[in-house]
Structures are given as C-alpha cells and as structure tokens.
Design an enzyme around this catalytic site. Structure first.
Site, PDB file in Angstrom:
ATOM      1  NE  ARG A   1      -4.142  -1.748   0.352  1.00  0.00           N
ATOM      2  CZ  ARG A   1      -4.185  -3.037   0.036  1.00  0.00           C
ATOM      3  NH1 ARG A   1      -3.148  -3.615  -0.550  1.00  0.00           N
ATOM      4  NH2 ARG A   1      -5.263  -3.761   0.292  1.00  0.00           N
TER       5      ARG A   1
ATOM      6  CB  SER B   1      -8.604  -1.867   4.709  1.00  0.00           C
ATOM      7  OG  SER B   1      -8.967  -3.070   4.111  1.00  0.00           O
TER       8      SER B   1
ATOM      9  CD  GLU C   1      -5.495   0.512   2.782  1.00  0.00           C
ATOM     10  OE1 GLU C   1      -5.446  -0.604   3.323  1.00  0.00           O
ATOM     11  OE2 GLU C   1      -6.122   0.740   1.737  1.00  0.00           O
TER      12      GLU C   1
HETATM   13  N1  EPU Z   1     -10.984 -11.148  10.038  1.00  0.00           N
HETATM   14  C1  EPU Z   1     -11.698 -11.299  11.195  1.00  0.00           C
HETATM   15  N2  EPU Z   1     -12.707 -10.405  11.444  1.00  0.00           N
HETATM   16  C2  EPU Z   1     -13.016  -9.409  10.606  1.00  0.00           C
HETATM   17  C3  EPU Z   1     -12.283  -9.262   9.411  1.00  0.00           C
HETATM   18  C4  EPU Z   1     -11.255 -10.134   9.146  1.00  0.00           C
HETATM   19  O1  EPU Z   1     -11.456 -12.184  11.987  1.00  0.00           O
HETATM   20  O2  EPU Z   1     -13.945  -8.651  10.917  1.00  0.00           O
HETATM   21  C5  EPU Z   1      -9.884 -12.105   9.752  1.00  0.00           C
HETATM   22  C6  EPU Z   1     -10.353 -13.414   9.153  1.00  0.00           C
HETATM   23  O3  EPU Z   1      -9.557 -14.417   9.721  1.00  0.00           O
HETATM   24  C7  EPU Z   1      -9.987 -13.319   7.702  1.00  0.00           C
HETATM   25  C8  EPU Z   1      -8.756 -12.439   7.763  1.00  0.00           C
HETATM   26  O4  EPU Z   1      -9.003 -11.539   8.837  1.00  0.00           O
HETATM   27  O5  EPU Z   1      -9.709 -14.559   7.182  1.00  0.00           O
HETATM   28  C9  EPU Z   1      -8.493 -11.663   6.504  1.00  0.00           C
HETATM   29  O6  EPU Z   1      -9.663 -10.932   6.155  1.00  0.00           O
HETATM   30  P1  EPU Z   1      -9.946 -10.509   4.641  1.00  0.00           P
HETATM   31  O7  EPU Z   1      -9.691 -11.669   3.750  1.00  0.00           O
HETATM   32  O8  EPU Z   1     -11.256  -9.833   4.592  1.00  0.00           O
HETATM   33  O9  EPU Z   1      -8.778  -9.514   4.306  1.00  0.00           O
HETATM   34  P2  EPU Z   1      -8.126  -8.305   5.119  1.00  0.00           P
HETATM   35  O10 EPU Z   1      -6.749  -8.724   5.504  1.00  0.00           O
HETATM   36  O11 EPU Z   1      -9.031  -7.843   6.202  1.00  0.00           O
HETATM   37  C10 EPU Z   1      -7.017  -7.251   3.008  1.00  0.00           C
HETATM   38  C11 EPU Z   1      -6.960  -5.919   2.345  1.00  0.00           C
HETATM   39  C12 EPU Z   1      -8.231  -5.644   1.566  1.00  0.00           C
HETATM   40  C13 EPU Z   1      -8.387  -6.738   0.518  1.00  0.00           C
HETATM   41  C14 EPU Z   1      -8.421  -8.103   1.227  1.00  0.00           C
HETATM   42  C15 EPU Z   1      -8.447  -9.255   0.262  1.00  0.00           C
HETATM   43  C16 EPU Z   1      -5.550  -4.548   3.769  1.00  0.00           C
HETATM   44  C17 EPU Z   1      -5.489  -3.452   4.773  1.00  0.00           C
HETATM   45  N3  EPU Z   1      -6.763  -4.891   3.358  1.00  0.00           N
HETATM   46  O12 EPU Z   1      -8.055  -7.195   3.979  1.00  0.00           O
HETATM   47  O13 EPU Z   1      -8.080  -4.418   0.893  1.00  0.00           O
HETATM   48  O14 EPU Z   1      -9.585  -6.559  -0.226  1.00  0.00           O
HETATM   49  O15 EPU Z   1      -7.223  -8.263   2.032  1.00  0.00           O
HETATM   50  O16 EPU Z   1      -7.207  -9.408  -0.348  1.00  0.00           O
HETATM   51  O17 EPU Z   1      -4.506  -5.070   3.357  1.00  0.00           O
HETATM   52  C18 EPU Z   1      -8.441  -2.060   1.152  1.00  0.00           C
HETATM   53  O18 EPU Z   1      -7.207  -1.935   1.127  1.00  0.00           O
HETATM   54  O19 EPU Z   1      -9.208  -1.075   1.258  1.00  0.00           O
HETATM   55  C19 EPU Z   1      -9.014  -3.391   1.072  1.00  0.00           C
HETATM   56  C20 EPU Z   1     -10.319  -3.626   1.176  1.00  0.00           C
END
Ligand code: EPU
Length: 336
Positions: free
Chosen positions: A164, A235, A331
């Site tokens: 990012r 995010s 972010e």
């Molecule tokens: N999780 C929870 N509770 C929640 C949300 C997430 O326990 O409320 C845990 C779960 O274990 C889940 C893991 O977090 O498996 C990962 O969650 P998710 O796959 O939704 O991905 P993220 O790490 O929360 C990142 C990016 C997103 C992107 C997704 C998919 C960042 C800050 N965010 O989110 O990007 O869409 O991966 O690749 O790196 C953005 O940057 O605006 C964005 C949406």
C-alpha cells in the site's frame, strides 16, 4: 480547465463527508497541469491532489486547492505475442479499466476488480487484493515533478512499491503528480488463485478472466459495503507486521490468531481480526459504525463528521494497543 470556489467534496470522498475546499481545480491534459504547476498562486497555496477520494478522511474543510485530473484514455501502445501494453489516463475509473482488460482477454488485474477509485490513485497507493497488487502489472508511471516541473517516466522498479505504498506517497521524495499509467497485461492469463475464498467460489467452475472477476466481485459484495450506499473507505487500517517473538506470545493466549508470512521473516496479522477480538465489530457510536461483516471497515451511517470517524479509529487503535501491544496504522489518509 475547471475551477470552482468553496466547492463541496461530498462526491470526491467515499465517506461522503460534506467537507468543502476553498478551491477545486480539474485539468483535462498535461498542458493545463503544467500551467497550474507554474502558477505562483498555486505554488504559495496548500494543495492536495486527489482521485475519487476512496482513501481519504477529511477532518475539516480544506483551506487550499484540491487538484483533480480529468485525463482519460485507454490506448494500446505496444503489443507482441504474449503481452499488450495499455496506457491509461489517471482519471479513468479503475474498475472500468479492469472490466475492459477482462473483456479483451488480457490478464493481470482481474483480482483487483471492483476496487473503488481512479487509476492514478491506484498506482500511487499500490492497490492490492486477493493475492494481486497493481505494481505487478505496471510497466511505467508517468508523473510530473511539482518542484522541477519536469515529467519523468518511472519504470515499476523505480516507483518504490511496497504494501500500500510507493515513492509517490513518500514525504522524503519530491512530490509528483501521476498523469498516465502503462499496464503490461498477459494475453495468456497467469491466474492468481491462492486466496482461499477465491478458490472456494471458483470450485467446479471453468477458470476464465470473467469467472475470476465475477468471483472477486461476489466476494467483495458479500464482505465490503458499497460506498455509494454506505460511506466508507475500504480497510481503514493496514494489516500490521510483527516479529515472530511477539506473534508467538499472542498465540499462546489466542491459539486461533490468523497470520500470513511477511518479508524478513516477520508475520502479518489481519487487523480485522484484532479489531473484532476487541469487541468492535458491528458497534455503532453516533453516526459512525464498524461494519458488521468486516471489522476493518469504518462506515458513515449517514451524517458522520471526519472528527467522529477519527475518534472511533482512535478508540480502536488504543484498544488493540492495550490488548495486543500492536500499533495499527491507518491506511486512510487524514486531511486536516
Ligand atoms: N478477520 C476477522 N474479522 C473481521 C475481518 C477479518 O477475523 O472482521 C480475519 C479473518 O480471519 C480473515 C482475515 O481476517 O480470514 C483476513 O480478512 P480478509 O480476507 O477480509 O482480508 P483483510 O486482511 O481484512 C485485506 C486488504 C483488503 C483486501 C483483502 C483481500 C488490507 C489493509 N486490506 O483485507 O483491501 O480486499 O485483504 O485481499 O490489506 C483495502 O485496502 O481497502 C481493502 C479492502
């Protein structure tokens, strides 16, 4: 060129905060951008270049000049048997670029479907999702140096790309304004399907670019609020990276903590999980909510102010710090 005074930014930030800017300037081409850069009044004023504002939090009205590009265009500038090089104007809506590439059968950005915002900002921010980052599809970024007024064509490896981030976000580098991004897309797609949910959705389906795009759209729609319906900036925080010793200490108490390997032997932990553990998921305070399906997303329930959103973010940061000893970094960019 379009110039407006006391202009509402409601349509230029996906939180839909009603902040105003003293000046709003929109340029159609690089000649007009050069005129603005050379203008003495512009040089003396506070200024900020934005895309569609999908990553901004306006805390106050903006007492300066908000610049916006209206440079459009999608042009194939080179092609061989394996690749096509697509030059895209910074103001092109990112998801329309993805849709176009998918319709042509060109791979490399399909996992980045439905990410809000414009192409210039996507290249500045190094958008990423579902195992793909825009940096891996970028050949060059064309940008104007705001101090020397010169244009430079940066190769992807000169853009300082990281999670990012890029040299265009780095305060130690000369400020630049991105005008065009050239993507190098694959004629024989190399699918990236490592993200678990993507595999699940595509199970038993024929893997095509359109199928991947549809799957990504379905996953996003299930987990993330549509900014047109519920103001948000995706995010709110980045996923923190911690060292192994710290991670093991947390894991003793929380054996189910999810994690991903990161660079230099460190460990990336999902901020959404940390926030959920602290009890914030689905919580509301006044006009600000923590989205019930993804705790990493703060939402404007209707009439929130930037301050109120920042206060909610601060409560989350301090709760995560107290419980896990981890500093969450936004972010989203705060504009005071
Ligand atoms: N999780 C929870 N509770 C929640 C949300 C997430 O326990 O409320 C845990 C779960 O274990 C889940 C893991 O977090 O498996 C990962 O969650 P998710 O796959 O939704 O991905 P993220 O790490 O929360 C990142 C990016 C997103 C992107 C997704 C998919 C960042 C800050 N965010 O989110 O990007 O869409 O991966 O690749 O790196 C953005 O940057 O605006 C964005 C949406």
């Amino acid at each position: 060129m379009r110039i407006e005074q006391n202009f509402s930014l409601e349509k230029y930030n996906t939180f839909h905060l009603p902040a105003k800017t003293r000046w709003f300037m929109e340029y159609e081409n690089e000649d007009d951008l050069q005129k603005i850069l050379h203008d003495e009044y512009f040089q003396e004023c506070l200024s900020l270049h934005i895309g569609k504002g999908s990553n901004l939090l306006f805390i106050n009205d903006y007492n300066g000049i908000i610049l916006h590009s209206a440079i459009r265009g999608l042009e194939v500038v080179r092609e061989d048997d394996s690749f096509v090089w697509l030059r895209v104007g910074a103001a092109e809506v990112w998801d329309e670029v993805v849709a176009y590439a998918v319709s042509k059968g060109w791979g490399g950005i399909e996992n980045l479907s439905l990410i809000p915002g414009e192409t210039g900002a996507a290249a500045v921010q190094n958008i990423g999702a579902y195992g793909m980052e825009i940096k891996d599809a970028i050949e060059t970024v064309e940008a104007w140096n705001q101090l020397t007024f010169e244009k430079h064509v940066f190769r992807a490896d000169e853009c300082g790309y990281g999670y990012r981030t890029s040299r265009f976000k780095d305060p130690h580098q000369d400020p630049h304004i991105v005008t065009y991004v050239t993507l190098k897309l694959h004629k024989q797609p190399d699918f990236k399907l490592s993200y678990g949910t993507l595999q699940d959705v595509l199970k038993d389906k024929e893997i095509t670019l359109q199928a991947v795009r549809d799957a990504v759209i379905a996953i996003r729609q299930a987990k993330l609020p549509d900014p047109e319906v519920l103001g948000n900036a995706g995010s709110f925080f980045m996923n923190p990276v911690i060292d192994v010793a710290h991670f093991e200490k947390i894991r003793q108490q929380y054996p189910k903590i999810p994690s991903y390997p990161s660079a230099e032997g460190k460990i990336k932990v999902p901020a959404g999980w940390l926030i959920e553990q602290c009890g914030f998921k689905g919580k509301q305070h006044g006009e600000v909510g923590v989205y019930e399906k993804q705790a990493l997303v703060l939402v404007n329930l209707g009439n929130a102010t930037g301050d109120e959103i920042a206060l909610m973010a601060e409560s989350i940061r301090s709760a995560v710090k107290d419980r896990f000893g981890i500093e969450l970094m936004p972010e989203v960019k705060y504009i005071a």
